[in-house]
Design a protein around this motif. Sequence first.
Motif, PDB file in Angstrom:
ATOM      1  N   SER A  38      23.207  38.110  12.397  1.00  0.00           N
ATOM      2  CA  SER A  38      24.471  38.104  11.682  1.00  0.00           C
ATOM      3  C   SER A  38      24.436  38.998  10.446  1.00  0.00           C
ATOM      4  CB  SER A  38      24.845  36.674  11.289  1.00  0.00           C
ATOM      5  OG  SER A  38      23.898  36.162  10.381  1.00  0.00           O
ATOM      6  N   ASP A  39      23.294  39.590  10.118  1.00  0.00           N
ATOM      7  CA  ASP A  39      23.163  40.456   8.963  1.00  0.00           C
ATOM      8  C   ASP A  39      24.041  41.698   9.150  1.00  0.00           C
ATOM      9  OD1 ASP A  39      21.725  42.968   7.755  1.00  0.00           O
ATOM     10  OD2 ASP A  39      21.054  41.255   6.563  1.00  0.00           O
ATOM     11  N   PRO A  40      24.937  41.996   8.208  1.00  0.00           N
ATOM     12  CA  PRO A  40      25.848  43.138   8.361  1.00  0.00           C
ATOM     13  C   PRO A  40      25.116  44.478   8.512  1.00  0.00           C
ATOM     14  CG  PRO A  40      26.533  41.766   6.527  1.00  0.00           C
ATOM     15  CD  PRO A  40      25.222  41.238   7.004  1.00  0.00           C
ATOM     16  N   TYR A  41      24.011  44.666   7.790  1.00  0.00           N
ATOM     17  CA  TYR A  41      23.251  45.911   7.901  1.00  0.00           C
ATOM     18  C   TYR A  41      22.718  46.062   9.328  1.00  0.00           C
ATOM     19  CZ  TYR A  41      19.551  49.367   7.251  1.00  0.00           C
ATOM     20  OH  TYR A  41      18.751  50.476   7.376  1.00  0.00           O
ATOM     21  N   ILE A  42      22.115  45.015   9.853  1.00  0.00           N
ATOM     22  CA  ILE A  42      21.561  45.068  11.211  1.00  0.00           C
ATOM     23  C   ILE A  42      22.668  45.304  12.225  1.00  0.00           C
ATOM     24  CG2 ILE A  42      20.426  43.690  13.013  1.00  0.00           C
ATOM     25  CD1 ILE A  42      18.682  42.489  10.779  1.00  0.00           C
ATOM     26  N   GLN A  43      23.791  44.628  12.064  1.00  0.00           N
ATOM     27  CA  GLN A  43      24.915  44.825  12.975  1.00  0.00           C
ATOM     28  C   GLN A  43      25.401  46.266  12.946  1.00  0.00           C
ATOM     29  OE1 GLN A  43      26.197  42.825  15.310  1.00  0.00           O
ATOM     30  NE2 GLN A  43      24.481  41.508  14.796  1.00  0.00           N
ATOM     31  N   SER A  44      25.451  46.845  11.755  1.00  0.00           N
ATOM     32  CA  SER A  44      25.890  48.222  11.624  1.00  0.00           C
ATOM     33  C   SER A  44      24.906  49.183  12.296  1.00  0.00           C
ATOM     34  CB  SER A  44      26.046  48.572  10.140  1.00  0.00           C
ATOM     35  OG  SER A  44      26.525  49.877   9.998  1.00  0.00           O
ATOM     36  N   VAL A  45      23.606  48.942  12.118  1.00  0.00           N
ATOM     37  CA  VAL A  45      22.591  49.786  12.752  1.00  0.00           C
ATOM     38  C   VAL A  45      22.704  49.689  14.265  1.00  0.00           C
ATOM     39  CG1 VAL A  45      20.117  50.110  13.129  1.00  0.00           C
ATOM     40  CG2 VAL A  45      20.967  49.666  10.825  1.00  0.00           C
ATOM     41  N   LEU A  46      22.777  48.460  14.774  1.00  0.00           N
ATOM     42  CA  LEU A  46      22.790  48.260  16.222  1.00  0.00           C
ATOM     43  C   LEU A  46      24.064  48.777  16.877  1.00  0.00           C
ATOM     44  CD1 LEU A  46      21.150  44.734  16.472  1.00  0.00           C
ATOM     45  CD2 LEU A  46      20.071  46.961  16.808  1.00  0.00           C
ATOM     46  N   SER A  47      25.139  48.878  16.114  1.00  0.00           N
ATOM     47  CA  SER A  47      26.387  49.379  16.693  1.00  0.00           C
ATOM     48  C   SER A  47      26.523  50.894  16.555  1.00  0.00           C
ATOM     49  CB  SER A  47      27.591  48.683  16.057  1.00  0.00           C
ATOM     50  OG  SER A  47      27.687  49.026  14.694  1.00  0.00           O
ATOM     51  N   SER A  48      25.586  51.525  15.848  1.00  0.00           N
ATOM     52  CA  SER A  48      25.625  52.977  15.661  1.00  0.00           C
ATOM     53  C   SER A  48      24.869  53.679  16.787  1.00  0.00           C
ATOM     54  CB  SER A  48      24.989  53.368  14.327  1.00  0.00           C
ATOM     55  OG  SER A  48      25.695  52.806  13.254  1.00  0.00           O
ATOM     56  N   GLN A  49      25.380  54.825  17.156  1.00  0.00           N
ATOM     57  CA  GLN A  49      24.706  55.661  18.158  1.00  0.00           C
ATOM     58  C   GLN A  49      23.674  56.510  17.416  1.00  0.00           C
ATOM     59  OE1 GLN A  49      25.238  55.497  21.431  1.00  0.00           O
ATOM     60  NE2 GLN A  49      23.668  57.014  21.842  1.00  0.00           N
ATOM     61  N   GLY A  50      22.418  56.323  17.720  1.00  0.00           N
ATOM     62  CA  GLY A  50      21.378  57.082  17.049  1.00  0.00           C
ATOM     63  C   GLY A  50      21.174  58.455  17.662  1.00  0.00           C
ATOM     64  N   ASP A  51      20.597  59.343  16.878  1.00  0.00           N
ATOM     65  CA  ASP A  51      20.268  60.692  17.325  1.00  0.00           C
ATOM     66  C   ASP A  51      18.766  60.892  17.115  1.00  0.00           C
ATOM     67  OD1 ASP A  51      19.708  63.665  16.475  1.00  0.00           O
ATOM     68  OD2 ASP A  51      21.561  63.719  17.666  1.00  0.00           O
ATOM     69  N   SER A  52      18.027  61.097  18.198  1.00  0.00           N
ATOM     70  CA  SER A  52      16.563  61.171  18.095  1.00  0.00           C
ATOM     71  C   SER A  52      16.096  62.396  17.315  1.00  0.00           C
ATOM     72  CB  SER A  52      15.920  61.123  19.478  1.00  0.00           C
ATOM     73  OG  SER A  52      16.299  62.236  20.245  1.00  0.00           O
ATOM     74  N   ASP A  53      16.835  63.509  17.373  1.00  0.00           N
ATOM     75  CA  ASP A  53      16.433  64.693  16.605  1.00  0.00           C
ATOM     76  C   ASP A  53      16.531  64.425  15.104  1.00  0.00           C
ATOM     77  OD1 ASP A  53      15.876  66.185  18.903  1.00  0.00           O
ATOM     78  OD2 ASP A  53      17.914  67.002  19.000  1.00  0.00           O
TER      79      ASP A  53
END
Length: 123
Positions: A38-53
């Motif tokens: 439920s942590d907002p930071y974690i939710q934001s990270v997990l909902s973001s599309q990451g870029d490996s480069d």
Amino acid sequence: MDTPIREERPARKIILAGLAVLLVVLLVVFGVYQMRHSDPYIQSVLSSQGDSDRGQVIFQQNCSVCHGLNADGRVGPSLHHVGSRKTRIGLIHQVTSGQTPPMPQFQPSPQEMADLLKYLETL
């Protein structure tokens, strides 16, 4: 006849105490799990599309001194296949908490953390 009854009561108390301890441990683990999800930071990270480069650049700037340019370990451990040892939430916590000395606390933005996770998944 009194002897078997007396022997059963201590065994029953031990079993009930063990079950109570197990229940408390399970409730604590579940609470921590819920709190992390439920942590907002974690939710934001997990909902973001990451870029490996971009994640590789972040890694090289912030992590490679200890984990090596290729994440094969130096002062810190190798991070190859780290996803098989830690969950994404566990990795986020590891990076941001600073609870594993000598690893410093690192507070990337949610997008930077998502990029870093994406890079770590490629190792």
